[in-house]
Design a protein around this motif. Structure first.
Motif, PDB file in Angstrom:
ATOM      1  N   ARG A   4       4.378  13.460  56.619  1.00  0.00           N
ATOM      2  CA  ARG A   4       3.164  13.399  55.805  1.00  0.00           C
ATOM      3  C   ARG A   4       2.851  14.783  55.287  1.00  0.00           C
ATOM      4  O   ARG A   4       2.984  15.769  56.007  1.00  0.00           O
ATOM      5  CB  ARG A   4       1.993  12.891  56.638  1.00  0.00           C
ATOM      6  CG  ARG A   4       2.147  11.464  57.049  1.00  0.00           C
ATOM      7  CD  ARG A   4       0.874  10.975  57.692  1.00  0.00           C
ATOM      8  NE  ARG A   4       1.001   9.571  57.992  1.00  0.00           N
ATOM      9  CZ  ARG A   4       0.717   9.036  59.156  1.00  0.00           C
ATOM     10  NH1 ARG A   4       0.270   9.769  60.136  1.00  0.00           N
ATOM     11  NH2 ARG A   4       0.852   7.747  59.339  1.00  0.00           N
ATOM     12  N   ASN A   5       2.403  14.834  54.049  1.00  0.00           N
ATOM     13  CA  ASN A   5       2.014  16.133  53.510  1.00  0.00           C
ATOM     14  C   ASN A   5       0.572  16.442  53.915  1.00  0.00           C
ATOM     15  O   ASN A   5      -0.117  15.622  54.523  1.00  0.00           O
ATOM     16  CB  ASN A   5       2.203  16.175  51.987  1.00  0.00           C
ATOM     17  CG  ASN A   5       1.339  15.167  51.272  1.00  0.00           C
ATOM     18  OD1 ASN A   5       0.316  14.738  51.784  1.00  0.00           O
ATOM     19  ND2 ASN A   5       1.756  14.794  50.073  1.00  0.00           N
ATOM     20  N   GLN A   6       0.126  17.630  53.587  1.00  0.00           N
ATOM     21  CA  GLN A   6      -1.204  18.070  54.007  1.00  0.00           C
ATOM     22  C   GLN A   6      -2.303  17.199  53.413  1.00  0.00           C
ATOM     23  O   GLN A   6      -3.292  16.903  54.070  1.00  0.00           O
ATOM     24  CB  GLN A   6      -1.424  19.538  53.607  1.00  0.00           C
ATOM     25  CG  GLN A   6      -2.711  20.122  54.129  1.00  0.00           C
ATOM     26  CD  GLN A   6      -2.766  20.182  55.638  1.00  0.00           C
ATOM     27  OE1 GLN A   6      -1.779  20.484  56.293  1.00  0.00           O
ATOM     28  NE2 GLN A   6      -3.912  19.864  56.211  1.00  0.00           N
ATOM     29  N   GLY A   7      -2.128  16.751  52.197  1.00  0.00           N
ATOM     30  CA  GLY A   7      -3.128  15.898  51.563  1.00  0.00           C
ATOM     31  C   GLY A   7      -3.297  14.579  52.282  1.00  0.00           C
ATOM     32  O   GLY A   7      -4.420  14.084  52.454  1.00  0.00           O
ATOM     33  N   GLU A   8      -2.193  13.993  52.706  1.00  0.00           N
ATOM     34  CA  GLU A   8      -2.267  12.729  53.449  1.00  0.00           C
ATOM     35  C   GLU A   8      -2.919  12.924  54.812  1.00  0.00           C
ATOM     36  O   GLU A   8      -3.720  12.099  55.247  1.00  0.00           O
ATOM     37  CB  GLU A   8      -0.874  12.135  53.616  1.00  0.00           C
ATOM     38  CG  GLU A   8      -0.273  11.643  52.317  1.00  0.00           C
ATOM     39  CD  GLU A   8       1.192  11.275  52.450  1.00  0.00           C
ATOM     40  OE1 GLU A   8       1.654  10.473  51.618  1.00  0.00           O
ATOM     41  OE2 GLU A   8       1.872  11.788  53.363  1.00  0.00           O
ATOM     42  N   ARG A   9      -2.605  14.024  55.486  1.00  0.00           N
ATOM     43  CA  ARG A   9      -3.229  14.299  56.782  1.00  0.00           C
ATOM     44  C   ARG A   9      -4.725  14.537  56.621  1.00  0.00           C
ATOM     45  O   ARG A   9      -5.529  14.087  57.436  1.00  0.00           O
ATOM     46  CB  ARG A   9      -2.557  15.493  57.453  1.00  0.00           C
ATOM     47  CG  ARG A   9      -1.160  15.167  57.956  1.00  0.00           C
ATOM     48  CD  ARG A   9      -0.626  16.249  58.868  1.00  0.00           C
ATOM     49  NE  ARG A   9      -0.630  17.579  58.279  1.00  0.00           N
ATOM     50  CZ  ARG A   9       0.403  18.133  57.663  1.00  0.00           C
ATOM     51  NH1 ARG A   9       1.537  17.457  57.544  1.00  0.00           N
ATOM     52  NH2 ARG A   9       0.316  19.344  57.167  1.00  0.00           N
ATOM     53  N   ASP A  10      -5.121  15.255  55.572  1.00  0.00           N
ATOM     54  CA  ASP A  10      -6.535  15.485  55.313  1.00  0.00           C
ATOM     55  C   ASP A  10      -7.260  14.174  55.010  1.00  0.00           C
ATOM     56  O   ASP A  10      -8.383  13.961  55.463  1.00  0.00           O
ATOM     57  CB  ASP A  10      -6.721  16.456  54.149  1.00  0.00           C
ATOM     58  CG  ASP A  10      -6.327  17.882  54.509  1.00  0.00           C
ATOM     59  OD1 ASP A  10      -6.172  18.166  55.713  1.00  0.00           O
ATOM     60  OD2 ASP A  10      -6.173  18.697  53.579  1.00  0.00           O
ATOM     61  N   ALA A  11      -6.613  13.300  54.243  1.00  0.00           N
ATOM     62  CA  ALA A  11      -7.224  12.004  53.919  1.00  0.00           C
ATOM     63  C   ALA A  11      -7.435  11.167  55.173  1.00  0.00           C
ATOM     64  O   ALA A  11      -8.474  10.518  55.322  1.00  0.00           O
ATOM     65  CB  ALA A  11      -6.357  11.252  52.915  1.00  0.00           C
ATOM     66  N   THR A  13      -7.852  12.347  58.233  1.00  0.00           N
ATOM     67  CA  THR A  13      -8.921  12.983  59.000  1.00  0.00           C
ATOM     68  C   THR A  13     -10.288  12.639  58.428  1.00  0.00           C
ATOM     69  O   THR A  13     -11.215  12.302  59.173  1.00  0.00           O
ATOM     70  CB  THR A  13      -8.726  14.515  59.005  1.00  0.00           C
ATOM     71  OG1 THR A  13      -7.451  14.809  59.560  1.00  0.00           O
ATOM     72  CG2 THR A  13      -9.815  15.198  59.806  1.00  0.00           C
TER      73      THR A  13
END
Length: 95
Positions: A4-11, A13
């Motif tokens: 997962r990229n950072q954007g997906e992890r942030d979403a 969270t």
């Protein structure tokens, strides 16, 4: 877990925090709706205990239901491919 990229992890969270906050508010409202007579009226011990117990049960049920519903909906929304809206007359996908 997968890649997962950072954007997906942030979403993910943000969605978890949203689910917990809204579930907490739903639990507070459910408890207040059931247990309000305890705080408004002078009740005897058995009725007081039953209303508080019922309010706690309603709060737990509302919290779990809201969390599950929110996170389940988010998990299905991520599976859908993103489609570009129909734009008649436009030939380039980025236009």
């Amino acid at each position: 877990m997968g890649n997962r990229n950072q954007g997906e992890r942030d979403a993910i969270t943000v969605e978890i925090v949203y689910a917990v906050v809204t579930a907490s508010l739903a639990a507070l409202l459910a408890f207040g709706a059931v247990a309000a007579p305890v705080f408004l009226f002078e009740l005897h011990h058995p009725a007081r205990g039953l209303l508080l117990l019922g309010g706690a049960a309603a709060a737990v049920l509302a919290f779990v239901a809201r969390c599950v519903h929110t996170l389940w909906r988010f998990s299905y929304a991520g599976d859908q491919p993103r489609r570009q809206p129909s734009q008649p007359g436009r030939t380039r996908p980025d236009s």
